[in-house]
Design a protein around this motif. Structure first.
Motif, PDB file in Angstrom:
ATOM      1  N   ARG A   1       0.815  -1.219   0.000  1.00 21.34           N
ATOM      2  CA  ARG A   1       0.000   0.000   0.000  1.00 21.34           C
ATOM      3  C   ARG A   1       0.848   1.268   0.000  1.00 21.34           C
ATOM      4  O   ARG A   1       0.442   2.283  -0.557  1.00 21.34           O
ATOM      5  CB  ARG A   1      -0.944  -0.005   1.200  1.00 21.34           C
ATOM      6  N   SER A   2       2.023   1.221   0.623  1.00 26.24           N
ATOM      7  CA  SER A   2       2.887   2.400   0.677  1.00 26.24           C
ATOM      8  C   SER A   2       3.780   2.519  -0.551  1.00 26.24           C
ATOM      9  O   SER A   2       4.475   3.517  -0.715  1.00 26.24           O
ATOM     10  CB  SER A   2       3.762   2.367   1.936  1.00 26.24           C
ATOM     11  N   GLY A   3       3.784   1.506  -1.417  1.00 26.08           N
ATOM     12  CA  GLY A   3       4.606   1.529  -2.615  1.00 26.08           C
ATOM     13  C   GLY A   3       6.000   0.963  -2.421  1.00 26.08           C
ATOM     14  O   GLY A   3       6.801   0.968  -3.352  1.00 26.08           O
ATOM     15  N   LYS A   4       6.318   0.490  -1.241  1.00 26.66           N
ATOM     16  CA  LYS A   4       7.642  -0.100  -0.994  1.00 26.66           C
ATOM     17  C   LYS A   4       7.789  -1.453  -1.670  1.00 26.66           C
ATOM     18  O   LYS A   4       8.899  -1.884  -1.949  1.00 26.66           O
ATOM     19  CB  LYS A   4       7.883  -0.270   0.510  1.00 26.66           C
ATOM     20  N   GLU A   5       6.676  -2.116  -1.897  1.00 22.02           N
ATOM     21  CA  GLU A   5       6.702  -3.429  -2.541  1.00 22.02           C
ATOM     22  C   GLU A   5       5.670  -3.421  -3.661  1.00 22.02           C
ATOM     23  O   GLU A   5       4.585  -2.867  -3.515  1.00 22.02           O
ATOM     24  CB  GLU A   5       6.379  -4.529  -1.525  1.00 22.02           C
ATOM     25  N   LYS A   6       6.051  -4.023  -4.779  1.00 17.01           N
ATOM     26  CA  LYS A   6       5.149  -4.044  -5.935  1.00 17.01           C
ATOM     27  C   LYS A   6       4.549  -5.427  -6.114  1.00 17.01           C
ATOM     28  O   LYS A   6       5.115  -6.422  -5.686  1.00 17.01           O
ATOM     29  CB  LYS A   6       5.910  -3.639  -7.189  1.00 17.01           C
ATOM     30  N   THR A   7       3.409  -5.462  -6.769  1.00 15.25           N
ATOM     31  CA  THR A   7       2.750  -6.728  -7.076  1.00 15.25           C
ATOM     32  C   THR A   7       2.875  -6.997  -8.578  1.00 15.25           C
ATOM     33  O   THR A   7       3.146  -6.085  -9.362  1.00 15.25           O
ATOM     34  CB  THR A   7       1.262  -6.689  -6.691  1.00 15.25           C
ATOM     35  N   ILE A   8       2.679  -8.242  -8.929  1.00 15.56           N
ATOM     36  CA  ILE A   8       2.694  -8.638 -10.338  1.00 15.56           C
ATOM     37  C   ILE A   8       1.331  -9.255 -10.644  1.00 15.56           C
ATOM     38  O   ILE A   8       0.891 -10.153  -9.927  1.00 15.56           O
ATOM     39  CB  ILE A   8       3.807  -9.672 -10.610  1.00 15.56           C
ATOM     40  N   PRO A   9       0.650  -8.754 -11.676  1.00 13.48           N
ATOM     41  CA  PRO A   9      -0.655  -9.327 -12.028  1.00 13.48           C
ATOM     42  C   PRO A   9      -0.553 -10.827 -12.319  1.00 13.48           C
ATOM     43  O   PRO A   9       0.444 -11.301 -12.876  1.00 13.48           O
ATOM     44  CB  PRO A   9      -1.065  -8.557 -13.285  1.00 13.48           C
ATOM     45  N   ALA A  10      -1.574 -11.561 -11.925  1.00 13.03           N
ATOM     46  CA  ALA A  10      -1.578 -13.016 -12.075  1.00 13.03           C
ATOM     47  C   ALA A  10      -1.382 -13.439 -13.519  1.00 13.03           C
ATOM     48  O   ALA A  10      -0.659 -14.410 -13.786  1.00 13.03           O
ATOM     49  CB  ALA A  10      -2.877 -13.599 -11.517  1.00 13.03           C
ATOM     50  N   ASP A  11      -1.992 -12.717 -14.473  1.00 16.14           N
ATOM     51  CA  ASP A  11      -1.857 -13.125 -15.876  1.00 16.14           C
ATOM     52  C   ASP A  11      -0.402 -13.033 -16.341  1.00 16.14           C
ATOM     53  O   ASP A  11       0.050 -13.847 -17.143  1.00 16.14           O
ATOM     54  CB  ASP A  11      -2.791 -12.330 -16.783  1.00 16.14           C
ATOM     55  N   GLU A  12       0.360 -12.085 -15.818  1.00 18.24           N
ATOM     56  CA  GLU A  12       1.786 -12.001 -16.159  1.00 18.24           C
ATOM     57  C   GLU A  12       2.562 -13.191 -15.573  1.00 18.24           C
ATOM     58  O   GLU A  12       3.462 -13.731 -16.206  1.00 18.24           O
ATOM     59  CB  GLU A  12       2.387 -10.694 -15.660  1.00 18.24           C
ATOM     60  N   VAL A  13       2.221 -13.575 -14.376  1.00 15.21           N
ATOM     61  CA  VAL A  13       2.877 -14.716 -13.732  1.00 15.21           C
ATOM     62  C   VAL A  13       2.569 -15.987 -14.513  1.00 15.21           C
ATOM     63  O   VAL A  13       3.467 -16.780 -14.816  1.00 15.21           O
ATOM     64  CB  VAL A  13       2.441 -14.861 -12.260  1.00 15.21           C
ATOM     65  N   TYR A  14       1.292 -16.171 -14.854  1.00 15.75           N
ATOM     66  CA  TYR A  14       0.888 -17.355 -15.618  1.00 15.75           C
ATOM     67  C   TYR A  14       1.625 -17.403 -16.954  1.00 15.75           C
ATOM     68  O   TYR A  14       2.093 -18.458 -17.388  1.00 15.75           O
ATOM     69  CB  TYR A  14      -0.620 -17.374 -15.856  1.00 15.75           C
ATOM     70  N   LYS A  15       1.700 -16.265 -17.645  1.00 14.98           N
ATOM     71  CA  LYS A  15       2.353 -16.204 -18.946  1.00 14.98           C
ATOM     72  C   LYS A  15       3.839 -16.561 -18.816  1.00 14.98           C
ATOM     73  O   LYS A  15       4.375 -17.345 -19.599  1.00 14.98           O
ATOM     74  CB  LYS A  15       2.197 -14.811 -19.534  1.00 14.98           C
ATOM     75  N   GLU A  16       4.497 -15.988 -17.797  1.00 14.03           N
ATOM     76  CA  GLU A  16       5.917 -16.261 -17.596  1.00 14.03           C
ATOM     77  C   GLU A  16       6.177 -17.725 -17.275  1.00 14.03           C
ATOM     78  O   GLU A  16       7.175 -18.308 -17.688  1.00 14.03           O
ATOM     79  CB  GLU A  16       6.465 -15.390 -16.471  1.00 14.03           C
ATOM     80  N   LEU A  17       5.240 -18.348 -16.572  1.00 16.14           N
ATOM     81  CA  LEU A  17       5.392 -19.760 -16.210  1.00 16.14           C
ATOM     82  C   LEU A  17       4.846 -20.703 -17.271  1.00 16.14           C
ATOM     83  O   LEU A  17       4.947 -21.926 -17.141  1.00 16.14           O
ATOM     84  CB  LEU A  17       4.685 -20.031 -14.883  1.00 16.14           C
ATOM     85  N   GLY A  18       4.244 -20.147 -18.310  1.00 15.06           N
ATOM     86  CA  GLY A  18       3.707 -20.967 -19.385  1.00 15.06           C
ATOM     87  C   GLY A  18       2.433 -21.694 -19.008  1.00 15.06           C
ATOM     88  O   GLY A  18       2.173 -22.786 -19.497  1.00 15.06           O
ATOM     89  N   LEU A  19       1.660 -21.100 -18.140  1.00 12.81           N
ATOM     90  CA  LEU A  19       0.413 -21.726 -17.697  1.00 12.81           C
ATOM     91  C   LEU A  19      -0.788 -21.167 -18.435  1.00 12.81           C
ATOM     92  O   LEU A  19      -0.866 -20.104 -18.850  1.00 12.81           O
ATOM     93  CB  LEU A  19       0.230 -21.531 -16.183  1.00 12.81           C
TER      94      LEU A  19
END
Length: 77
Positions: A59-77
């Motif tokens: 919430r403070s911007g110190k840590e970023k999230t990665i959208p699930a569709d990007e994770v799935y794409k990177e993992l080939g799912l």
């Protein structure tokens, strides 16, 4: 390296008495029950309190999230 370590903490007289009573009735050392309590609940406490920290960092911007569709794409799912 020692297999055990000594820890000192404060608790209420009522909780101490309950653990002492249980230990006496079951003929086990109080340390058995204190260790059992820690083993059973420490994972849950870590999950709760550490995830609250991660959420605050997101919430403070110190840590970023990665959208699930990007994770799935990177993992080939």
């Amino acid at each position: 390296m020692a297999l055990t370590a000594t820890v000192t903490f404060r608790t209420t007289p009522e909780l101490k008495e309950r653990v002492n009573f249980l230990a006496k009735e079951t003929r086990r050392p109080t340390s058995f029950y204190y260790n059992l309590l820690l083993e059973d609940y420490l994972d849950d406490l870590e999950d709760i309190y550490l995830s609250e920290k991660v959420l605050a960092d997101i919430r403070s911007g110190k840590e970023k999230t990665i959208p699930a569709d990007e994770v799935y794409k990177e993992l080939g799912l």
